[in-house]
Design a protein around this motif. Structure first.
Motif, mmCIF file in Angstrom:
data_model
loop_
_atom_site.group_PDB
_atom_site.id
_atom_site.type_symbol
_atom_site.label_atom_id
_atom_site.label_comp_id
_atom_site.label_asym_id
_atom_site.label_seq_id
_atom_site.Cartn_x
_atom_site.Cartn_y
_atom_site.Cartn_z
ATOM 1 N N LEU A 51 37.891 56.977 42.198
ATOM 2 C CA LEU A 51 37.035 55.688 42.353
ATOM 3 C C LEU A 51 35.501 55.709 42.230
ATOM 4 O O LEU A 51 34.895 55.194 41.539
ATOM 5 N N ARG A 95 34.694 56.578 38.494
ATOM 6 C CA ARG A 95 34.880 55.323 37.684
ATOM 7 C C ARG A 95 33.490 54.367 38.232
ATOM 8 O O ARG A 95 33.161 53.781 37.100
ATOM 9 N N GLU A 96 33.146 54.283 39.254
ATOM 10 C CA GLU A 96 32.185 53.357 39.540
ATOM 11 C C GLU A 96 30.868 53.604 38.981
ATOM 12 O O GLU A 96 29.776 53.049 38.586
ATOM 13 N N HIS A 107 43.022 48.906 31.723
ATOM 14 C CA HIS A 107 42.951 48.480 33.168
ATOM 15 C C HIS A 107 42.021 47.726 32.945
ATOM 16 O O HIS A 107 40.629 48.117 32.621
ATOM 17 N N GLU A 117 40.179 46.565 35.606
ATOM 18 C CA GLU A 117 39.255 47.136 36.484
ATOM 19 C C GLU A 117 38.188 48.219 35.821
ATOM 20 O O GLU A 117 37.111 48.416 36.416
ATOM 21 N N GLU A 118 38.607 48.714 34.933
ATOM 22 C CA GLU A 118 37.820 49.659 34.222
ATOM 23 C C GLU A 118 36.737 48.928 33.220
ATOM 24 O O GLU A 118 35.961 49.464 32.158
ATOM 25 N N ARG A 145 37.639 37.490 38.513
ATOM 26 C CA ARG A 145 36.501 37.807 38.377
ATOM 27 C C ARG A 145 35.334 37.606 39.424
ATOM 28 O O ARG A 145 35.038 36.486 39.721
ATOM 29 N N ARG A 186 32.925 41.779 37.730
ATOM 30 C CA ARG A 186 34.050 42.689 37.650
ATOM 31 C C ARG A 186 35.275 41.932 37.794
ATOM 32 O O ARG A 186 35.393 40.922 38.306
ATOM 33 N N TRP A 187 36.322 42.412 36.844
ATOM 34 C CA TRP A 187 37.512 41.925 36.759
ATOM 35 C C TRP A 187 38.522 42.809 37.590
ATOM 36 O O TRP A 187 38.693 43.956 37.807
ATOM 37 N N SER A 188 39.573 41.786 38.372
ATOM 38 C CA SER A 188 40.734 42.474 39.004
ATOM 39 C C SER A 188 41.995 41.742 38.653
ATOM 40 O O SER A 188 41.891 40.725 38.390
ATOM 41 N N ARG A 240 45.836 40.494 40.188
ATOM 42 C CA ARG A 240 46.872 40.263 41.337
ATOM 43 C C ARG A 240 48.269 39.870 40.817
ATOM 44 O O ARG A 240 48.239 39.269 39.539
#
Length: 266
Positions: free
Chosen positions: A177, A180-181, A205, A207-208, A251, A255-257, A259
């Protein structure tokens, strides 16, 4: 500022051993645009990226990289003008971060014997090491670096020849984590420090995705499902179709995630 696109891909097919890896793919990337190639494993993302990096020719269609058409140009010479970040790149000897970054000038895995960087090149290496948050690891040998530090050192290395195009193949793979951040934070800083740089990043991904991503192309089975500005492309509907799984895209703060889609209640 050059008006011609950094990358121009027109109706490209790639056939390998009788298999159609890419079909009728078109893509235009201009200075300052940051593209993401998204899609499941086997969608053709890496094949497309290798072509953009002048490592492979299209079977049909045309590819122009920095205004030069593949098939009519020395591919090796063209590659020196592209910042290609290969996460599998490993120096054979335990070079320091500083030395690895300098090998970007000669585009070699090791330092070239009897070669000396100029004062300007040394200063540029220092600037990029700082930009990528590695000043504290300047003299650390490669074997003791974390995977995230290695990845950021390779980005600095790729930027040494001052390319107009940066290619990133799943740069966050295998990072924890924090790694990546740190990577995404540094890519954000980099894009602001180099406003003319264009980049293409492959990932599966969301998240990346760096917050500065401007455009995206969704690939599935070697075809481009949709391509355009990131807000138009990275939607629940499009991502669900590309990955063949219903999802809800969120978003926030750039950043995107992802669900799981809520089942409809009747």
């Amino acid at each position: 500022m050059n008006d011609f696109p950094v990358l121009q891909v027109d109706a490209v097919d790639v056939v390998r051993d009788g298999n159609l890896l890419l079909q009728a793919v078109s893509l235009t990337v201009r200075s300052g645009e940051h593209w993401a190639l998204l899609g499941p494993n086997g969608a053709g993302k890496t094949t497309l990226l290798r072509m953009l990096g002048a490592f492979e020719h299209p079977t049909r269609g045309t590819v122009e990289v920095l205004g030069k058409r593949l098939g009519r140009v020395d591919m090796r010479e063209l590659r020196t003008a592209i910042g290609h970040v290969d996460p599998r790149h490993t120096p054979r000897s335990p070079l320091t971060v500083h030395e690895v970054v300098l090998t970007g000038i000669t585009n070699t895995a090791e330092l070239v014997p009897r070669w000396q960087p100029s004062a300007e090149q040394l200063a540029e290496a220092e600037r990029l090491i700082e930009l990528l948050g590695l000043s504290h690891r300047h003299d650390a040998p490669w074997p003791i670096l974390s995977q995230g530090q290695r990845g950021r050192a390779l980005i600095a290395r790729a930027l040494m020849p001052n390319p107009r195009l940066l290619l990133l193949d799943e740069p966050a793979t295998g990072l924890d984590l924090a790694g990546r951040e740190q990577l995404l934070e540094r890519l954000d800083i980099l894009q602001r420090a180099h406003p003319e740089l264009a980049s293409v990043l492959v990932t599966h991904h969301l998240e990346e995705l760096p917050p500065g991503t401007t455009h995206a192309m969704l690939l599935r089975d070697g075809q481009a499902l949709v391509s355009g500005t990131v807000d138009d492309v990275v939607t629940s509907e499009h991502i669900g179709a590309a990955f063949d799984h219903p999802v809800r895209i969120v978003r926030e703060d750039g950043r995107w995630s992802v669900r799981a889609a809520q089942p409809a209640h009747h």
